[in-house]
Design a protein around this motif. Structure first.
Motif, mmCIF file in Angstrom:
data_model
loop_
_atom_site.group_PDB
_atom_site.id
_atom_site.type_symbol
_atom_site.label_atom_id
_atom_site.label_comp_id
_atom_site.label_asym_id
_atom_site.label_seq_id
_atom_site.Cartn_x
_atom_site.Cartn_y
_atom_site.Cartn_z
ATOM 1 N N CYS A 62 0.803 -1.226 0.000
ATOM 2 C CA CYS A 62 0.000 0.000 0.000
ATOM 3 C C CYS A 62 0.837 1.278 0.000
ATOM 4 O O CYS A 62 0.334 2.351 -0.280
ATOM 5 C CB CYS A 62 -0.953 0.013 1.194
ATOM 6 N N CYS A 93 1.298 -4.686 8.618
ATOM 7 C CA CYS A 93 0.782 -3.409 8.126
ATOM 8 C C CYS A 93 -0.649 -3.254 8.625
ATOM 9 O O CYS A 93 -1.511 -4.073 8.306
ATOM 10 C CB CYS A 93 0.825 -3.365 6.603
ATOM 11 N N GLN A 105 2.274 2.796 2.573
ATOM 12 C CA GLN A 105 2.241 3.555 3.817
ATOM 13 C C GLN A 105 3.536 3.362 4.585
ATOM 14 O O GLN A 105 4.086 2.274 4.637
ATOM 15 C CB GLN A 105 1.070 3.097 4.697
ATOM 16 N N TYR A 111 -2.758 -1.053 7.779
ATOM 17 C CA TYR A 111 -3.657 -0.620 6.704
ATOM 18 C C TYR A 111 -4.082 -1.798 5.829
ATOM 19 O O TYR A 111 -5.220 -1.869 5.388
ATOM 20 C CB TYR A 111 -2.981 0.468 5.861
ATOM 21 N N CYS A 112 -3.149 -2.727 5.564
ATOM 22 C CA CYS A 112 -3.468 -3.930 4.796
ATOM 23 C C CYS A 112 -4.039 -5.022 5.691
ATOM 24 O O CYS A 112 -4.635 -5.982 5.202
ATOM 25 C CB CYS A 112 -2.207 -4.467 4.117
#
Length: 50
Positions: A13, A37, A15, A39-40
């Motif tokens: 992603c 991660c 980030q 976010y993932c």
């Protein structure tokens, strides 16, 4: 003298999730580790960035 800071960015992603202080400056290869991660929501490969 201030220390240089680096970050670990997720390759999926993009980030920047983790911050670090590089221990070896001027090395040829960048650090690559499997990290979580948020976010993932899974473990992905993270690479060192500036």
């Amino acid at each position: 003298m201030a220390q240089k800071k680096g970050a670990l960015a997720c390759t999926v992603c993009g980030q920047r999730n983790y911050s670090m202080t590089p221990t070896q400056m001027g090395k040829a290869t960048r650090l690559e580790v499997m990290k979580f991660c948020k976010y993932c929501n899974k473990h992905t490969l993270h690479k060192e960035t500036k």
